[in-house]
Write an enzyme that holds these catalytic residues in place. Structure first.
Site, PDB file in Angstrom:
ATOM      1  N   HIS A 246      -2.140 -23.161  47.307  1.00  0.00           N
ATOM      2  CA  HIS A 246      -0.834 -23.120  47.748  1.00  0.00           C
ATOM      3  C   HIS A 246      -0.357 -24.696  47.351  1.00  0.00           C
ATOM      4  O   HIS A 246      -1.270 -25.615  47.401  1.00  0.00           O
ATOM      5  CB  HIS A 246      -0.877 -23.042  49.173  1.00  0.00           C
ATOM      6  CG  HIS A 246       0.373 -23.472  49.950  1.00  0.00           C
ATOM      7  ND1 HIS A 246       1.611 -22.875  49.804  1.00  0.00           N
ATOM      8  CD2 HIS A 246       0.959 -24.856  50.677  1.00  0.00           C
ATOM      9  CE1 HIS A 246       2.667 -23.406  50.459  1.00  0.00           C
ATOM     10  NE2 HIS A 246       2.003 -24.441  50.768  1.00  0.00           N
TER      11      HIS A 246
ATOM     12  N   GLY B 215       0.680  -1.308   0.043  1.00  0.00           N
ATOM     13  CA  GLY B 215      -0.027  -0.011   0.013  1.00  0.00           C
ATOM     14  C   GLY B 215       0.935   1.293   0.210  1.00  0.00           C
ATOM     15  O   GLY B 215       2.057   1.505   0.701  1.00  0.00           O
TER      16      GLY B 215
HETATM   17  P1  FAD Z   1       4.835  -5.448  12.488  1.00  0.00           P
HETATM   18  O1  FAD Z   1       4.462  -6.567  13.121  1.00  0.00           O
HETATM   19  O2  FAD Z   1       5.949  -5.206  11.822  1.00  0.00           O
HETATM   20  O3  FAD Z   1       3.754  -5.531  11.147  1.00  0.00           O
HETATM   21  C1  FAD Z   1       4.028  -4.790   9.992  1.00  0.00           C
HETATM   22  C2  FAD Z   1       3.352  -5.210   8.523  1.00  0.00           C
HETATM   23  O4  FAD Z   1       3.195  -4.215   7.815  1.00  0.00           O
HETATM   24  C3  FAD Z   1       4.407  -6.256   8.238  1.00  0.00           C
HETATM   25  O5  FAD Z   1       3.523  -7.629   8.193  1.00  0.00           O
HETATM   26  C4  FAD Z   1       4.620  -5.812   7.167  1.00  0.00           C
HETATM   27  O6  FAD Z   1       4.673  -6.663   5.677  1.00  0.00           O
HETATM   28  C5  FAD Z   1       3.433  -4.881   6.543  1.00  0.00           C
HETATM   29  N1  FAD Z   1       3.685  -3.537   5.779  1.00  0.00           N
HETATM   30  C6  FAD Z   1       5.003  -2.928   5.790  1.00  0.00           C
HETATM   31  N2  FAD Z   1       4.688  -1.973   4.717  1.00  0.00           N
HETATM   32  C7  FAD Z   1       3.637  -2.016   4.051  1.00  0.00           C
HETATM   33  C8  FAD Z   1       3.038  -1.270   2.849  1.00  0.00           C
HETATM   34  N3  FAD Z   1       3.353  -0.453   2.613  1.00  0.00           N
HETATM   35  N4  FAD Z   1       1.812  -2.123   2.519  1.00  0.00           N
HETATM   36  C9  FAD Z   1       1.584  -3.299   2.856  1.00  0.00           C
HETATM   37  N5  FAD Z   1       1.921  -3.912   3.957  1.00  0.00           N
HETATM   38  C10 FAD Z   1       3.105  -3.295   4.566  1.00  0.00           C
HETATM   39  N6  FAD Z   1       6.746  -8.511  21.183  1.00  0.00           N
HETATM   40  C11 FAD Z   1       6.336  -8.905  22.124  1.00  0.00           C
HETATM   41  O7  FAD Z   1       5.363  -8.111  22.620  1.00  0.00           O
HETATM   42  N7  FAD Z   1       6.419 -10.043  22.516  1.00  0.00           N
HETATM   43  C12 FAD Z   1       7.309 -10.774  22.124  1.00  0.00           C
HETATM   44  O8  FAD Z   1       7.785 -11.861  22.762  1.00  0.00           O
HETATM   45  C13 FAD Z   1       8.110 -10.310  20.937  1.00  0.00           C
HETATM   46  N8  FAD Z   1       9.202 -11.122  20.418  1.00  0.00           N
HETATM   47  C14 FAD Z   1       9.845 -10.720  19.103  1.00  0.00           C
HETATM   48  C15 FAD Z   1      10.829 -11.554  18.757  1.00  0.00           C
HETATM   49  C16 FAD Z   1      11.465 -11.026  17.684  1.00  0.00           C
HETATM   50  C17 FAD Z   1      12.576 -11.931  16.957  1.00  0.00           C
HETATM   51  C18 FAD Z   1      11.266  -9.822  16.795  1.00  0.00           C
HETATM   52  C19 FAD Z   1      11.771  -9.219  15.889  1.00  0.00           C
HETATM   53  C20 FAD Z   1      10.274  -8.908  17.539  1.00  0.00           C
HETATM   54  C21 FAD Z   1       9.317  -9.335  18.659  1.00  0.00           C
HETATM   55  N9  FAD Z   1       8.426  -8.678  19.310  1.00  0.00           N
HETATM   56  C22 FAD Z   1       7.873  -9.251  20.357  1.00  0.00           C
HETATM   57  C23 FAD Z   1       8.175  -7.426  18.748  1.00  0.00           C
HETATM   58  C24 FAD Z   1       6.841  -7.408  18.069  1.00  0.00           C
HETATM   59  O9  FAD Z   1       7.117  -8.388  16.903  1.00  0.00           O
HETATM   60  C25 FAD Z   1       6.665  -6.028  17.379  1.00  0.00           C
HETATM   61  O10 FAD Z   1       6.564  -5.213  18.382  1.00  0.00           O
HETATM   62  C26 FAD Z   1       5.394  -6.112  16.691  1.00  0.00           C
HETATM   63  O11 FAD Z   1       5.161  -7.015  15.566  1.00  0.00           O
HETATM   64  C27 FAD Z   1       4.910  -4.687  15.950  1.00  0.00           C
HETATM   65  O12 FAD Z   1       3.649  -4.816  15.448  1.00  0.00           O
HETATM   66  P2  FAD Z   1       3.275  -3.894  14.325  1.00  0.00           P
HETATM   67  O13 FAD Z   1       1.826  -4.294  13.864  1.00  0.00           O
HETATM   68  O14 FAD Z   1       3.293  -2.300  14.887  1.00  0.00           O
HETATM   69  O15 FAD Z   1       4.223  -4.200  13.126  1.00  0.00           O
END
Ligand code: FAD
Ligand code: NAI
Length: 481
Positions: free
Chosen positions: A460, A118
Site C-alpha cells: 500500500h 513467399g
Molecule cells: P503482422 O504483424 O502484420 O505480420 C505479417 C508479416 O508478414 C509482415 O511483416 C509482412 O511483411 C509479412 N508478409 C506478408 N505477406 C508475405 C509474403 N507473401 N511473404 C513473406 N512475408 C509476408 N496490437 C497489440 O496487441 N497492441 C498494440 O499496442 C498494437 N498497436 C498497434 C498500433 C498500430 C499503429 C497498428 C497498425 C497495429 C497495432 N496492433 C497492436 C496490432 C498488431 O500490430 C497486429 O495485431 C499484429 O502485428 C498481428 O500480427 P501478425 O503476425 O498476424 O501480422
C-alpha cells in the site's frame, strides 16, 4: 529455381504470429524456416504498429505533462521545446533494437530466416522471391503456417500518400506537427495517434460514424468516460458523422462530412488526414488460389478450430484470419498452431484476451462489455470503483477513470472487467488471470491487496487496490468509496 529444401514447418510472415510460431516450432525440435518480405522481422507490430506508436505515446505524454502538469507538483521548468526529430529517433531506436532482437532469437533457436516474398506454389511448396532480387528459391514444407497479417483499410476517394493523407504508418513518421489533423475513425488507432499529435500541439478532430468512440469491443460506459477525458485534453469529436470525401488543395485538405442520420453537411480543414477505419487481412501474392484456399467476404482466410485450412497441413494464425487483430492474440495462436502440429492439441482461451488502449489514462478490458451481457439477456451485477478514491492515484495527482466489474448475478463469476486509469494496461493482467481461472468477484475482493488481513499482503498504496475494491463492490461493498 534453386533446389528444394525440406522443412518440417515453413512460416510465411515474420510478425508476432509468425515469428513466435517459428521460434516455438524450432524449440519443439522441428526444422523451421520463416519467410519475411519486409527486410526486418517483427511484422506490423514491431515495425509500424505497437512499438513505434507506444514509443510516441510515452514520449508525447512526458512532453505534454511537462508543459501542463508539473508546476502544481512543485517543479518549475524553463522553456520547454519539442525536438520532433529526436523523438522520432528514440522511436526508431526502440524499433530497431527489438526487430534485431527477433533476428538474434531466430539464430539462437535455429530458425532459418528467409528474406523474400513467399508464394504458395503447391500443397507442400513455397516459392520465395528474394528481397535482394536474386533467383527464386523453392522451399518444401511438411507443414505451412500462414501469418501474413493485415493492412490499413483505405478510404475510397482519399488517396493515401503517407504524408498528408496517412494511415497509421504515415502518422508515426510525420516530420512536423500538423496545425490541424482530421482523424477518420474513432477506434484504437484514431484515439492513440490522435492523442500523440494533440499532445504535440495539433488541433485534432476525430470523425466517427457510430455514436461512440473506442471501436468494437469497448464498454459503452467506458467509451463515454474516455471521450470526456480526451475532450478535456483538447481533442474534438464528431460522432454519428459520415465522411463523404475530401478536396485536396495545395495548402489545405477539406474533409467533407455529413451527419450519419442524413442532412447537415460541413467541411473541416486539415493539414493531415489520418485514415483509421480498421484493418483488413493481407493476402496479396500469397498464392492461395494455387491451392484453392478460401477467404470469407471480409478477406479472412477460412480455418477450423485447429487453425487448418481445407488443406489440413496448411494452418493460419493472426490478423489474416478471424478474431481480434492484436499482437498477443496472434502470438498465442502461433504457439497453439505449433502444438497442434507437434502434439495434436493446443488451446487459446478467446474469452480471456485483453485489449489495451495506450492513451492517458489507459483503457483496458477483458471479457464481455455490459451491452453484450445485457443483449445476451443474462442477469448481472456491477461493481465499480473510481481512482479518485484510491490513495496512490490521489498521491500521484492522476485520478481519472475507474475499475468496473461485470459479474453473473447468480454465480458471481466474472464476465468482464473494464478499466480506465493510470497503468490500466498492466492492471488488466490480474483480471485476465482471474477470468482464466474462472474466478468470482469475491475471490478477488477477499484477496488482500493492501492490508495484512486474511491472506498475503500486497503493498500500500498501490493502484491495484482499486481493482480489489471494484471486485468488492460487485459482491458486497467497497471500503473506500
Ligand atoms: P503482422 O504483424 O502484420 O505480420 C505479417 C508479416 O508478414 C509482415 O511483416 C509482412 O511483411 C509479412 N508478409 C506478408 N505477406 C508475405 C509474403 N507473401 N511473404 C513473406 N512475408 C509476408 N496490437 C497489440 O496487441 N497492441 C498494440 O499496442 C498494437 N498497436 C498497434 C498500433 C498500430 C499503429 C497498428 C497498425 C497495429 C497495432 N496492433 C497492436 C496490432 C498488431 O500490430 C497486429 O495485431 C499484429 O502485428 C498481428 O500480427 P501478425 O503476425 O498476424 O501480422
Ligand atoms: P477499429 O476497428 O478499432 O476502429 C475503426 C473505427 O472507425 C470504428 O469506430 C468505426 O466505427 C470507424 N469507422 C469505420 N468506417 C468509418 C467511416 N467511413 N467514417 C468514420 N468512421 C468510420 O480500427 P483501427 O482503429 O483502424 O485499428 C485497427 C486494428 O488495429 C484494431 O482493430 C486493433 O485491433 C489494432 N490496434 C490495436 C492497438 C492496441 O491494442 N493498443 C493499437 C492500434 C491498433
Amino acid at each position: 529455381a534453386s533446389e528444394a529444401e525440406e522443412h518440417d514447418v515453413v512460416v510465411i510472415g515474420g510478425g508476432p504470429g509468425g515469428y513466435v510460431a517459428a521460434i516455438k516450432a524450432a524449440q519443439e525440435g522441428l526444422k523451421t524456416a520463416c519467410v519475411e518480405k519486409r527486410g526486418t522481422l517483427g511484422g506490423t507490430c514491431l515495425n509500424v504498429g505497437c512499438i513505434p506508436s507506444k514509443s510516441l505515446l510515452n514520449n508525447s505524454h512526458i512532453y505534454h505533462q511537462i508543459l501542463h502538469d508539473v508546476e502544481n507538483r512543485g517543479i518549475d521548468v524553463g522553456d520547454v521545446k519539442l525536438n520532433l526529430t529526436q523523438m522520432m529517433k528514440a522511436k526508431e531506436q526502440s524499433v530497431s533494437g527489438l526487430t534485431k532482437g527477433i533476428e538474434y532469437l531466430f539464430k539462437k533457436n535455429g530458425v532459418d530466416y528467409v528474406k523474400g516474398t513467399g508464394t504458395i506454389a503447391g500443397e507442400h511448396e513455397i516459392e520465395v522471391n528474394p528481397l535482394d532480387g536474386g533467383e527464386p528459391q523453392t522451399l518444401r514444407a511438411r507443414n505451412i503456417i500462414i501469418a501474413t497479417g493485415s493492412e490499413a483499410t483505405p478510404f475510397p476517394g482519399l488517396e493515401i500518400d503517407e504524408k498528408r493523407i496517412v494511415t497509421s504508418t504515415g502518422a508515426i513518421a510525420l516530420t512536423e506537427v500538423p496545425e490541424k489533423m482530421v482523424v477518420i475513425g474513432g477506434g484504437i488507432i484514431g484515439l492513440e495517434m490522435g492523442s500523440v499529435w494533440s499532445r504535440l500541439g495539433s488541433e485534432v478532430t476525430v470523425v466517427e460514424y457510430l455514436g461512440a468512440i473506442g471501436g468494437p469491443g469497448m464498454d459503452a460506459e467506458m467509451a463515454k468516460t474516455m471521450q470526456r477525458i480526451l475532450q478535456k485534453q483538447g481533442m474534438k469529436f464528431k460522432l454519428n458523422t459520415k465522411v463523404m470525401g475530401g478536396d485536396v488543395e495545395p495548402n489545405n485538405i477539406k474533409v467533407n462530412v455529413e451527419s450519419a442520420e442524413g442532412g447537415k453537411s460541413e467541411a473541416i480543414d486539415a493539414d493531415v488526414v489520418l485514415v483509421a477505419i480498421g484493418r483488413r487481412p493481407y493476402t496479396a501474392n500469397l498464392g492461395l488460389e494455387n491451392v484453392g484456399i478460401e477467404v470469407d467476404e471480409r478477406g479472412r482466410i477460412v480455418i477450423d478450430q485447429e487453425y487448418r485450412t481445407k488443406i489440413p497441413h496448411i494452418r493460419v494464425i493472426g490478423d489474416v484470419t478471424f478474431g481480434a487483430m492484436l499482437a498477443h492474440k496472434a502470438e498465442e495462436e502461433g504457439i497453439a498452431a505449433v502444438e497442434y502440429i507437434k502434439k495434436g492439441y493446443g488451446h487459446v482461451n478467446y474469452g480471456a484476451i485483453p485489449s489495451v488502449m495506450y492513451t492517458h489514462p489507459e483503457a483496458a478490458w477483458v471479457g464481455q462489455t455490459e451491452q453484450e451481457v445485457k443483449a445476451a439477456g443474462k442477469a448481472y451485477s456491477l461493481g465499480s470503483f473510481p481512482f479518485s478514491a484510491n490513495s496512490r492515484a490521489k498521491t500521484n495527482l492522476d485520478t481519472e477513470g475507474m475499475v468496473k466489474f461485470i459479474t453473473d448475478k447468480e454465480t458471481d463469476r466474472i464476465l468482464g472487467i473494464h478499466i480506465i486509469g493510470p497503468n490500466a494496461g498492466e492492471m488488466i493482467a490480474e483480471g485476465v488471470l482471474a477470468m482464466e481461472y474462472g474466478a468470482s468477484s469475491e475471490d478477488i475482493g477477499r484477496t488482500s491487496h493492501e492490508w495484512a488481513v486474511l491472506t498475503l499482503s500486497k503493498a500500500h498504496p498501490t493502484l491495484s487496490e482499486a481493482f480489489k475494491e471494484a471486485a468488492m463492490a460487485a459482491f458486497s461493498k467497497p471500503i473506500h468509496a
